[in-house]
Each structure stands twice: as structure tokens, then as C-alpha cells.
Design a protein around this motif. Structure first.
Motif, PDB file in Angstrom:
ATOM      1  N   GLY A  38      32.432  32.579  33.287  1.00  9.82           N
ATOM      2  CA  GLY A  38      33.427  31.757  33.195  1.00  9.82           C
ATOM      3  C   GLY A  38      34.844  32.381  32.880  1.00  9.82           C
ATOM      4  N   GLY A  39      34.837  33.426  32.514  1.00  4.31           N
ATOM      5  CA  GLY A  39      36.296  34.056  32.214  1.00  4.31           C
ATOM      6  C   GLY A  39      36.642  34.848  33.422  1.00  4.31           C
ATOM      7  N   GLN A  40      35.989  35.180  34.309  1.00  8.09           N
ATOM      8  CA  GLN A  40      36.315  36.124  35.395  1.00  8.09           C
ATOM      9  C   GLN A  40      37.890  35.688  36.188  1.00  8.09           C
ATOM     10  N   SER A  41      38.231  34.368  36.122  1.00  5.59           N
ATOM     11  CA  SER A  41      39.526  34.196  36.802  1.00  5.59           C
ATOM     12  C   SER A  41      40.634  34.468  35.471  1.00  5.59           C
ATOM     13  N   MET A  42      40.259  34.473  34.345  1.00  5.86           N
ATOM     14  CA  MET A  42      41.159  34.958  33.268  1.00  5.86           C
ATOM     15  C   MET A  42      41.367  36.333  33.265  1.00  5.86           C
ATOM     16  N   LEU A  43      40.342  36.833  33.310  1.00  4.18           N
ATOM     17  CA  LEU A  43      40.338  38.443  33.492  1.00  4.18           C
ATOM     18  C   LEU A  43      41.396  39.112  34.474  1.00  4.18           C
ATOM     19  N   GLU A  44      41.518  38.128  35.679  1.00 10.00           N
ATOM     20  CA  GLU A  44      42.298  38.841  36.852  1.00 10.00           C
ATOM     21  C   GLU A  44      43.764  38.692  36.540  1.00 10.00           C
ATOM     22  N   LYS A  45      44.191  37.982  35.513  1.00 11.60           N
ATOM     23  CA  LYS A  45      45.276  37.631  35.107  1.00 11.60           C
ATOM     24  C   LYS A  45      45.778  38.707  33.837  1.00 11.60           C
ATOM     25  N   PHE A  46      44.891  39.334  33.398  1.00 10.68           N
ATOM     26  CA  PHE A  46      45.076  40.128  32.244  1.00 10.68           C
ATOM     27  C   PHE A  46      44.698  41.754  32.621  1.00 10.68           C
ATOM     28  N   GLU A  47      45.580  42.070  33.716  1.00 14.34           N
ATOM     29  CA  GLU A  47      45.276  43.316  34.177  1.00 14.34           C
ATOM     30  C   GLU A  47      45.402  44.704  33.309  1.00 14.34           C
ATOM     31  N   ASP A  48      46.218  44.791  32.418  1.00 14.49           N
ATOM     32  CA  ASP A  48      46.379  45.604  31.419  1.00 14.49           C
ATOM     33  C   ASP A  48      45.374  45.639  30.122  1.00 14.49           C
ATOM     34  N   TYR A  49      44.441  44.882  30.263  1.00 18.68           N
ATOM     35  CA  TYR A  49      43.312  44.736  29.121  1.00 18.68           C
ATOM     36  C   TYR A  49      42.165  44.869  29.773  1.00 18.68           C
ATOM     37  N   ASP A  50      41.448  45.354  28.852  1.00 19.68           N
ATOM     38  CA  ASP A  50      39.903  45.838  29.109  1.00 19.68           C
ATOM     39  C   ASP A  50      39.042  45.311  28.198  1.00 19.68           C
ATOM     40  N   VAL A  51      37.872  44.870  28.591  1.00 21.12           N
ATOM     41  CA  VAL A  51      36.913  44.076  27.880  1.00 21.12           C
ATOM     42  C   VAL A  51      35.377  44.538  27.933  1.00 21.12           C
ATOM     43  N   LEU A  52      34.992  44.308  26.589  1.00 18.98           N
ATOM     44  CA  LEU A  52      33.335  44.600  26.487  1.00 18.98           C
ATOM     45  C   LEU A  52      32.962  43.302  26.028  1.00 18.98           C
ATOM     46  N   LEU A  53      32.077  42.486  26.826  1.00 19.70           N
ATOM     47  CA  LEU A  53      31.401  41.418  26.348  1.00 19.70           C
ATOM     48  C   LEU A  53      30.004  41.481  26.094  1.00 19.70           C
ATOM     49  N   ILE A  54      29.194  40.976  25.065  1.00 21.91           N
ATOM     50  CA  ILE A  54      27.907  41.103  24.877  1.00 21.91           C
ATOM     51  C   ILE A  54      27.296  39.590  24.731  1.00 21.91           C
ATOM     52  N   ASP A  55      26.431  39.393  25.788  1.00 23.60           N
ATOM     53  CA  ASP A  55      26.010  37.841  25.526  1.00 23.60           C
ATOM     54  C   ASP A  55      24.890  37.647  24.723  1.00 23.60           C
ATOM     55  N   ARG A  56      24.350  36.506  24.462  1.00 24.41           N
ATOM     56  CA  ARG A  56      22.975  36.556  23.682  1.00 24.41           C
ATOM     57  C   ARG A  56      21.993  36.975  24.052  1.00 24.41           C
ATOM     58  N   ALA A  57      21.956  37.338  25.249  1.00 25.75           N
ATOM     59  CA  ALA A  57      20.559  38.179  25.792  1.00 25.75           C
ATOM     60  C   ALA A  57      20.798  39.471  25.331  1.00 25.75           C
ATOM     61  N   GLY A  58      21.736  40.139  25.038  1.00 29.78           N
ATOM     62  CA  GLY A  58      22.060  41.490  24.575  1.00 29.78           C
ATOM     63  C   GLY A  58      22.710  42.277  26.064  1.00 29.78           C
ATOM     64  N   GLN A  59      22.831  41.580  27.053  1.00 33.55           N
ATOM     65  CA  GLN A  59      23.484  41.963  28.129  1.00 33.55           C
ATOM     66  C   GLN A  59      24.666  42.382  27.894  1.00 33.55           C
ATOM     67  N   GLN A  60      25.450  43.650  28.530  1.00 37.55           N
ATOM     68  CA  GLN A  60      26.628  44.102  28.242  1.00 37.55           C
ATOM     69  C   GLN A  60      27.575  44.050  29.489  1.00 37.55           C
ATOM     70  N   HIS A  61      28.590  43.605  29.375  1.00 39.00           N
ATOM     71  CA  HIS A  61      29.711  43.265  30.524  1.00 39.00           C
ATOM     72  C   HIS A  61      30.882  44.061  30.280  1.00 39.00           C
ATOM     73  N   THR A  62      31.068  44.930  31.099  1.00 41.18           N
ATOM     74  CA  THR A  62      32.651  45.541  30.882  1.00 41.18           C
ATOM     75  C   THR A  62      33.248  45.443  31.944  1.00 41.18           C
ATOM     76  N   THR A  63      34.708  45.628  31.703  1.00 43.69           N
ATOM     77  CA  THR A  63      35.678  45.757  32.764  1.00 43.69           C
ATOM     78  C   THR A  63      35.696  47.392  33.092  1.00 43.69           C
ATOM     79  N   PRO A  64      36.004  47.798  34.266  1.00 43.89           N
ATOM     80  CA  PRO A  64      35.983  48.977  34.730  1.00 43.89           C
ATOM     81  C   PRO A  64      36.724  50.111  33.639  1.00 43.89           C
ATOM     82  N   GLY A  65      37.894  49.766  33.083  1.00 46.76           N
ATOM     83  CA  GLY A  65      38.378  50.685  32.242  1.00 46.76           C
ATOM     84  C   GLY A  65      38.124  50.439  30.705  1.00 46.76           C
ATOM     85  N   PHE A  66      37.115  49.762  30.432  1.00 49.28           N
ATOM     86  CA  PHE A  66      36.904  49.675  28.812  1.00 49.28           C
ATOM     87  C   PHE A  66      36.466  51.068  28.303  1.00 49.28           C
TER      88      PHE A  66
END
Length: 75
Positions: A38-66
Motif C-alpha cells: 500500500g505504501g509504494q506510491s508514497m515511496l515514489e514521492k520520497f526519493e531521498d528516503y530509504d526504508v526497511l519494513l518487516i511485516d507480521r510474517a517476518g518478511q523484510q522489504h527494503t528500498t535499494p538504498g537502505f
């Protein structure tokens, strides 16, 4: 989750690195509610920001620069 008034329940952790703390905080809070998909469209607007997100299943999602901001292994 401000949409329901109930706790957000799909995301366990969000870490955001970026140049302005206030924007990083707002992005992290929003991603806690929306999740990675759900946050993908937001991430496109924050090009200078990098993210690590861990969901409830323990899967890690990161932006390339994190990994440039993170020195410890993610596993």
C-alpha cells in the motif's frame, strides 16, 4: 490505523533513513498503516528516503538504498 481507530496489524517494524527527520517519521508512521504494498506510491514521492519494513510474517522489504544506511546484517 487512523482509518479504523484500531491498531495497525500488518507491519511489525518500519525504519526510515533520510535527510529530514520529520519526513522520515511521517513516512514510517504511514507505512506502518499501509504496509509495503500500500505504501509504494508514497515511496515514489520520497526519493531521498530509504526504508526497511518487516511485516507480521517476518518478511523484510527494503528500498535499494537502505543497505547503505545499515551496517548490521538484516538476517
Amino acid at each position: 490505523d487512523p482509518r479504523t481507530g484500531r491498531p495497525a496489524n500488518g507491519t511489525s517494524l518500519v525504519a526510515v533513513a533520510g535527510p529530514i527527520l520529520t519526513k522520515a517519521y511521517v513516512l514510517a508512521e504511514a507505512l506502518l498503516v499501509t504496509g509495503w504494498t500500500g505504501g509504494q506510491s508514497m515511496l515514489e514521492k520520497f526519493e531521498d528516503y530509504d526504508v526497511l519494513l518487516i511485516d507480521r510474517a517476518g518478511q523484510q522489504h527494503t528500498t535499494p538504498g537502505f543497505t547503505a544506511h545499515w551496517t548490521a546484517p538484516l538476517n
